[in-house]
Motif scaffolding. Structure first.
Motif, PDB file in Angstrom:
ATOM      1  N   ASP A   1      44.809  -0.329  -5.193  1.00 11.87           N
ATOM      2  CA  ASP A   1      43.236  -0.097  -5.301  1.00 11.87           C
ATOM      3  C   ASP A   1      43.322   1.083  -4.969  1.00 11.87           C
ATOM      4  O   ASP A   1      44.493   1.878  -4.808  1.00 11.87           O
TER       5      ASP A   1
ATOM      6  N   THR B   1      39.412   2.873  -1.325  1.00  9.09           N
ATOM      7  CA  THR B   1      39.062   1.707  -0.763  1.00  9.09           C
ATOM      8  C   THR B   1      40.523   0.883  -0.665  1.00  9.09           C
ATOM      9  O   THR B   1      39.990   0.428   0.662  1.00  9.09           O
TER      10      THR B   1
ATOM     11  N   PRO C   1      36.052 -10.489  -5.198  1.00  9.70           N
ATOM     12  CA  PRO C   1      34.586  -9.378  -4.397  1.00  9.70           C
ATOM     13  C   PRO C   1      33.863 -10.535  -3.605  1.00  9.70           C
ATOM     14  O   PRO C   1      33.917 -11.676  -3.308  1.00  9.70           O
TER      15      PRO C   1
ATOM     16  N   PHE D   1      33.970  -4.215  -7.427  1.00  8.25           N
ATOM     17  CA  PHE D   1      33.510  -4.651  -6.095  1.00  8.25           C
ATOM     18  C   PHE D   1      32.341  -6.104  -5.923  1.00  8.25           C
ATOM     19  O   PHE D   1      31.756  -7.002  -4.705  1.00  8.25           O
TER      20      PHE D   1
ATOM     21  N   SER E   1      36.974  -9.610 -11.009  1.00 10.95           N
ATOM     22  CA  SER E   1      35.719  -8.974 -11.001  1.00 10.95           C
ATOM     23  C   SER E   1      34.547  -9.089 -12.244  1.00 10.95           C
ATOM     24  O   SER E   1      35.247  -8.825 -13.148  1.00 10.95           O
TER      25      SER E   1
END
Length: 223
Positions: free
Chosen positions: A128, A132, A171, A194, A222
């Motif tokens: 990350d 985040t 996510p 995200f 993602s």
């Protein structure tokens, strides 16, 4: 392939069943008492027919996934087990842990080895970015602490087991059509990843079944 899908009445489960049928897989969709498959069987058969596939036969079974004795008889003849079960959105949750324990016990007494489960990306922080890792994730982990704890226990339980498992961690989930572009990382999170559509999660899960490189791997995905 012949696939056994737990959580088939949920939104990811619905996509799994629909896409699996369209791809020609034979699907046994397991729903809990009081629930039903969100895609009518005639529609699924039409999906298969339009795709020009010979497979796509679907059986809907009502069974308690938390009871290994109830689900064990469903396993013979299947090539893989898929779980789209998620944690409760609020309050204490053990849905993921308890269902995984039951599935593990049932599969230990069968010849079925392949297991692909959906978890959550929020419990993973390796890779990350600073914002985040130190701002977004701590907030999420406070708000969703029970759900995240359930997901962690499930991943630990599956990871210690003997099966050929893959854990897929999306996510924030969105609705709508698949975007068709899926990023993935087996070594940590997906930077800037995200959101992902439920349709894309289902696509990734189905593609993971016969991907040997993902055996006994946890993968964050993602859009």
């Amino acid at each position: 392939m012949k696939l056994l899908v737990f959580g088939a009445s949920g939104r990811i489960g619905t996509e799994l069943v629909r896409q699996a049928v369209a791809a020609g897989h034979a699907v046994t969709a397991v729903v809990r008492e009081g629930s039903s498959l969100q895609v009518p069987l005639p529609e699924l058969r039409l999906v298969a027919a339009r795709a020009g596939v010979a497979g796509g036969l679907t059986e809907v079974v009502t069974a308690d996934v938390m009871d290994p004795q109830a689900i064990a008889p469903l396993l013979p003849g299947h090539d893989a087990v898929l779980s789209a079960l998620g944690p409760r959105p609020k309050g204490p949750s053990d849905v993921m842990e308890s269902s995984a324990a039951s599935i593990l016990q049932a599969m230990s007494e069968s010849d079925v080895r392949r297991l692909v489960l959906v978890s959550v990306a929020g419990i993973h922080t390796r890779g990350d970015g600073p914002f985040t890792k130190y701002v977004v994730k701590p907030i999420l982990q406070r708000i969703l602490r029970e759900s995240f704890a359930d997901a962690r226990r499930m991943e630990e339980l599956i990871g210690a087991g003997p099966l050929d498992w893959t854990i897929v961690c999306p996510p924030m989930l969105t609705n709508g059509s698949a975007k068709g572009t899926i990023r993935s990382n087996t070594e940590g999170t997906v930077r800037g990843g995200f959101t992902i559509t439920r349709a894309d999660v289902a696509t990734y899960v189905l593609n993971a079944i016969d991907n040997a490189a993902l055996t006994r791997k946890t993968v964050v995905i993602s859009n």
